[in-house]
Design a protein around this motif. Structure first.
Motif, PDB file in Angstrom:
ATOM      1  N   GLN A 206      37.330  39.360  21.288  1.00  0.00           N
ATOM      2  CA  GLN A 206      38.282  38.629  22.125  1.00  0.00           C
ATOM      3  C   GLN A 206      37.574  38.175  23.406  1.00  0.00           C
ATOM      4  O   GLN A 206      37.067  39.000  24.172  1.00  0.00           O
ATOM      5  N   ARG A 207      37.567  36.874  23.628  1.00  0.00           N
ATOM      6  CA  ARG A 207      36.860  36.359  24.799  1.00  0.00           C
ATOM      7  C   ARG A 207      37.450  36.909  26.085  1.00  0.00           C
ATOM      8  O   ARG A 207      36.724  37.274  27.013  1.00  0.00           O
ATOM      9  N   TRP A 208      38.785  36.973  26.188  1.00  0.00           N
ATOM     10  CA  TRP A 208      39.425  37.458  27.403  1.00  0.00           C
ATOM     11  C   TRP A 208      39.013  38.901  27.688  1.00  0.00           C
ATOM     12  O   TRP A 208      38.828  39.291  28.853  1.00  0.00           O
ATOM     13  N   PHE A 209      38.847  39.692  26.607  1.00  0.00           N
ATOM     14  CA  PHE A 209      38.456  41.086  26.799  1.00  0.00           C
ATOM     15  C   PHE A 209      37.020  41.175  27.306  1.00  0.00           C
ATOM     16  O   PHE A 209      36.722  41.960  28.221  1.00  0.00           O
ATOM     17  N   ARG A 210      36.129  40.383  26.743  1.00  0.00           N
ATOM     18  CA  ARG A 210      34.737  40.402  27.192  1.00  0.00           C
ATOM     19  C   ARG A 210      34.630  40.013  28.657  1.00  0.00           C
ATOM     20  O   ARG A 210      33.835  40.581  29.411  1.00  0.00           O
ATOM     21  N   VAL A 211      35.456  39.069  29.064  1.00  0.00           N
ATOM     22  CA  VAL A 211      35.419  38.614  30.457  1.00  0.00           C
ATOM     23  C   VAL A 211      35.940  39.690  31.406  1.00  0.00           C
ATOM     24  O   VAL A 211      35.263  40.088  32.368  1.00  0.00           O
ATOM     25  N   PHE A 212      37.140  40.198  31.156  1.00  0.00           N
ATOM     26  CA  PHE A 212      37.789  41.080  32.114  1.00  0.00           C
ATOM     27  C   PHE A 212      37.370  42.549  31.997  1.00  0.00           C
ATOM     28  O   PHE A 212      37.701  43.350  32.878  1.00  0.00           O
ATOM     29  N   TRP A 217      34.379  43.171  37.756  1.00  0.00           N
ATOM     30  CA  TRP A 217      35.781  43.124  38.198  1.00  0.00           C
ATOM     31  C   TRP A 217      36.199  44.479  38.792  1.00  0.00           C
ATOM     32  O   TRP A 217      36.848  44.529  39.843  1.00  0.00           O
ATOM     33  N   LEU A 218      35.828  45.549  38.106  1.00  0.00           N
ATOM     34  CA  LEU A 218      36.196  46.886  38.572  1.00  0.00           C
ATOM     35  C   LEU A 218      35.481  47.222  39.873  1.00  0.00           C
ATOM     36  O   LEU A 218      36.100  47.749  40.809  1.00  0.00           O
ATOM     37  N   VAL A 219      34.195  46.905  39.945  1.00  0.00           N
ATOM     38  CA  VAL A 219      33.427  47.190  41.163  1.00  0.00           C
ATOM     39  C   VAL A 219      34.008  46.434  42.353  1.00  0.00           C
ATOM     40  O   VAL A 219      34.170  46.992  43.456  1.00  0.00           O
ATOM     41  N   ALA A 220      34.344  45.164  42.152  1.00  0.00           N
ATOM     42  CA  ALA A 220      34.913  44.366  43.243  1.00  0.00           C
ATOM     43  C   ALA A 220      36.252  44.932  43.696  1.00  0.00           C
ATOM     44  O   ALA A 220      36.538  45.009  44.905  1.00  0.00           O
ATOM     45  N   THR A 221      37.085  45.341  42.740  1.00  0.00           N
ATOM     46  CA  THR A 221      38.393  45.918  43.077  1.00  0.00           C
ATOM     47  C   THR A 221      38.237  47.204  43.867  1.00  0.00           C
ATOM     48  O   THR A 221      38.912  47.414  44.883  1.00  0.00           O
ATOM     49  N   VAL A 222      37.341  48.082  43.412  1.00  0.00           N
ATOM     50  CA  VAL A 222      37.111  49.349  44.117  1.00  0.00           C
ATOM     51  C   VAL A 222      36.563  49.086  45.511  1.00  0.00           C
ATOM     52  O   VAL A 222      36.947  49.759  46.481  1.00  0.00           O
ATOM     53  N   VAL A 244      47.716  48.767  40.407  1.00  0.00           N
ATOM     54  CA  VAL A 244      47.895  47.926  39.212  1.00  0.00           C
ATOM     55  C   VAL A 244      46.590  47.226  38.822  1.00  0.00           C
ATOM     56  O   VAL A 244      46.111  47.390  37.695  1.00  0.00           O
ATOM     57  N   PRO A 245      45.963  46.434  39.727  1.00  0.00           N
ATOM     58  CA  PRO A 245      44.688  45.828  39.319  1.00  0.00           C
ATOM     59  C   PRO A 245      43.602  46.854  39.073  1.00  0.00           C
ATOM     60  O   PRO A 245      42.757  46.670  38.175  1.00  0.00           O
ATOM     61  N   LEU A 246      43.599  47.954  39.829  1.00  0.00           N
ATOM     62  CA  LEU A 246      42.595  48.994  39.611  1.00  0.00           C
ATOM     63  C   LEU A 246      42.713  49.561  38.198  1.00  0.00           C
ATOM     64  O   LEU A 246      41.704  49.703  37.487  1.00  0.00           O
ATOM     65  N   PHE A 247      43.945  49.856  37.773  1.00  0.00           N
ATOM     66  CA  PHE A 247      44.112  50.420  36.438  1.00  0.00           C
ATOM     67  C   PHE A 247      43.750  49.406  35.355  1.00  0.00           C
ATOM     68  O   PHE A 247      43.089  49.745  34.365  1.00  0.00           O
ATOM     69  N   LEU A 248      44.180  48.169  35.515  1.00  0.00           N
ATOM     70  CA  LEU A 248      43.907  47.151  34.495  1.00  0.00           C
ATOM     71  C   LEU A 248      42.406  46.987  34.267  1.00  0.00           C
ATOM     72  O   LEU A 248      41.923  47.045  33.131  1.00  0.00           O
ATOM     73  N   PHE A 249      41.650  46.817  35.332  1.00  0.00           N
ATOM     74  CA  PHE A 249      40.204  46.608  35.174  1.00  0.00           C
ATOM     75  C   PHE A 249      39.502  47.889  34.733  1.00  0.00           C
ATOM     76  O   PHE A 249      38.549  47.849  33.950  1.00  0.00           O
ATOM     77  N   ALA A 250      39.992  49.043  35.208  1.00  0.00           N
ATOM     78  CA  ALA A 250      39.396  50.316  34.793  1.00  0.00           C
ATOM     79  C   ALA A 250      39.643  50.574  33.311  1.00  0.00           C
ATOM     80  O   ALA A 250      38.745  51.017  32.587  1.00  0.00           O
ATOM     81  N   ALA A 251      40.862  50.295  32.848  1.00  0.00           N
ATOM     82  CA  ALA A 251      41.193  50.537  31.437  1.00  0.00           C
ATOM     83  C   ALA A 251      40.405  49.610  30.514  1.00  0.00           C
ATOM     84  O   ALA A 251      39.892  50.048  29.478  1.00  0.00           O
ATOM     85  N   LEU A 252      40.301  48.352  30.888  1.00  0.00           N
ATOM     86  CA  LEU A 252      39.557  47.399  30.060  1.00  0.00           C
ATOM     87  C   LEU A 252      38.073  47.777  30.010  1.00  0.00           C
ATOM     88  O   LEU A 252      37.447  47.771  28.948  1.00  0.00           O
ATOM     89  N   TRP A 253      37.513  48.126  31.171  1.00  0.00           N
ATOM     90  CA  TRP A 253      36.114  48.547  31.195  1.00  0.00           C
ATOM     91  C   TRP A 253      35.906  49.817  30.372  1.00  0.00           C
ATOM     92  O   TRP A 253      34.944  49.936  29.606  1.00  0.00           O
TER      93      TRP A 253
END
Length: 338
Positions: A206-212, A217-222, A244-253
């Motif tokens: 999934q392209r969206w998964f590879r991107v996010f 993304w996680l490093v920038a959010t933290v 919310v954004p922290l969890f989303l990027f952490a979970a995807l990573w």
């Protein structure tokens, strides 16, 4: 259903995150607040969201659209019975503590605060039960047609961020944890789980998964969260807009990084007792606190005391109560881990 190794790791992390969050909270309350402890709380706030995410992910992966007829009855039994049992224990303990301090709390109001308004850490169980009902309804009535998971992941994230932001902005404090248990603040977790299950195990296609899922993304959010922490501009719990954004990027990573990593025996063992650890650890923290109220204990001894007594006591209690089905049901079923 095939074993999903990533979930073992996530549950392991979630269990330790909740445990350590409450441990850090005790240290700050009983000894001293410190910037280092605030920074330590940042990754620990993900504990409660992880458990909600895991539940929906596993049920969706296991059942898909074919949810069993007894699904809600079983979930109610295994979730709400421990909620009532531990809710009574914690509420009675707090009531007696207040009496011992010379206060005169209203017994009826106090019990309502705990059991009806979910004013203790078991509020998570009320949230989980609501999402089980939502999962059942989503599949029973084919709500996917009107609420596609991909689009509603974005909508849900915005709704949840707005919801927590509104309560923080207005400084509204309903009784107990009433605004915490409303599913509005956690809706993004429901759709995140559905989106990932739909693409699992071929997430990398999934392209969206590879991107996010890229760690940038996680490093920038933290980095942004740490910057606000250094300014003293954040509150620390899982009920904040920034989570919310922290969890989303952490979970995807994490789903990308953990793919193909078999869970170790230690990870599986913690998974096995995770429900019992979640429910019981504050009881054993209180045992340590009771000792420290009688005898002054230095911080270097207090922290390992909390950790050892809290973890070992919770595991031993869970092993003991699960010798019988009825007591395991009351105090938290031990998970079967293959």
């Amino acid at each position: 259903m095939q074993r999903i190794e990533e979930i073992y790791w996530l549950r392991f992390y979630g269990c330790l995150a909740v445990f350590l969050f409450h441990l850090v909270e005790r240290v700050e309350d009983n000894y001293l607040p410190h910037l280092t402890l605030d920074l330590a709380r940042i990754p620990l706030v993900l504990g409660t969201p992880i458990f909600i995410f895991i539940s929906i992910f596993l049920f969706s992966a296991r059942y898909g659209n074919a949810v069993p007829r007894d699904f809600l009855a079983n979930r109610f039994k295994y979730v709400m019975v421990p909620y009532l049992v531990y809710g009574l224990i914690y509420s009675l303990a707090e009531y007696l503590r207040l009496l011992a301090r010379g206060e005169q709390p209203s017994f009826g109001y106090h019990m309502t605060e705990y059991l009806v308004f979910a004013g203790w850490h078991g509020y998570f169980l009320i949230i989980a039960m609501q999402f089980y009902v939502m999962f059942w309804a989503y599949n029973r009535f084919d709500l996917r047609r009107w609420l596609p998971s991909g689009r509603w992941l974005v909508v849900g994230a915005l709704i949840s961020m707005g919801y927590w932001g509104f309560f923080r902005w207005q400084a509204i404090e309903p009784p107990g944890y009433l605004h915490w248990i409303a599913p509005v603040g956690w809706i993004y977790l429901f759709f995140l789980a559905l989106v990932l299950v739909d693409a699992y195990p071929d997430l990398d296609r999934q392209r969206w998964f590879r991107v996010f899922s890229h760690p940038a993304w996680l490093v920038a959010t933290v980095a942004v969260i740490v910057a606000f922490t250094l300014r003293g501009a954040l509150a620390y719990s899982s009920k904040e807009t920034w989570v919310v954004p922290l969890f989303l990027f952490a979970a995807l990573w994490a789903m990308a990084w953990l793919a193909g990593r078999p869970a170790t025996p230690l990870v599986k063992k913690v998974n096995e007792f995770s429900f019992g650890i979640y429910l019981a650890h504050p009881l054993f923290f209180s045992v340590v606190d009771f000792v420290t109220w009688q005898v002054r204990v230095p911080l270097w001894l207090y922290v390992p005391g909390l950790a050892v007594v809290g973890m070992s006591g919770s595991i031993l209690l869970n092993r003991l109560v699960n010798r019988a089905h009825w007591s395991g049901l009351m105090f938290g079923k031990r998970l079967r881990v293959a």
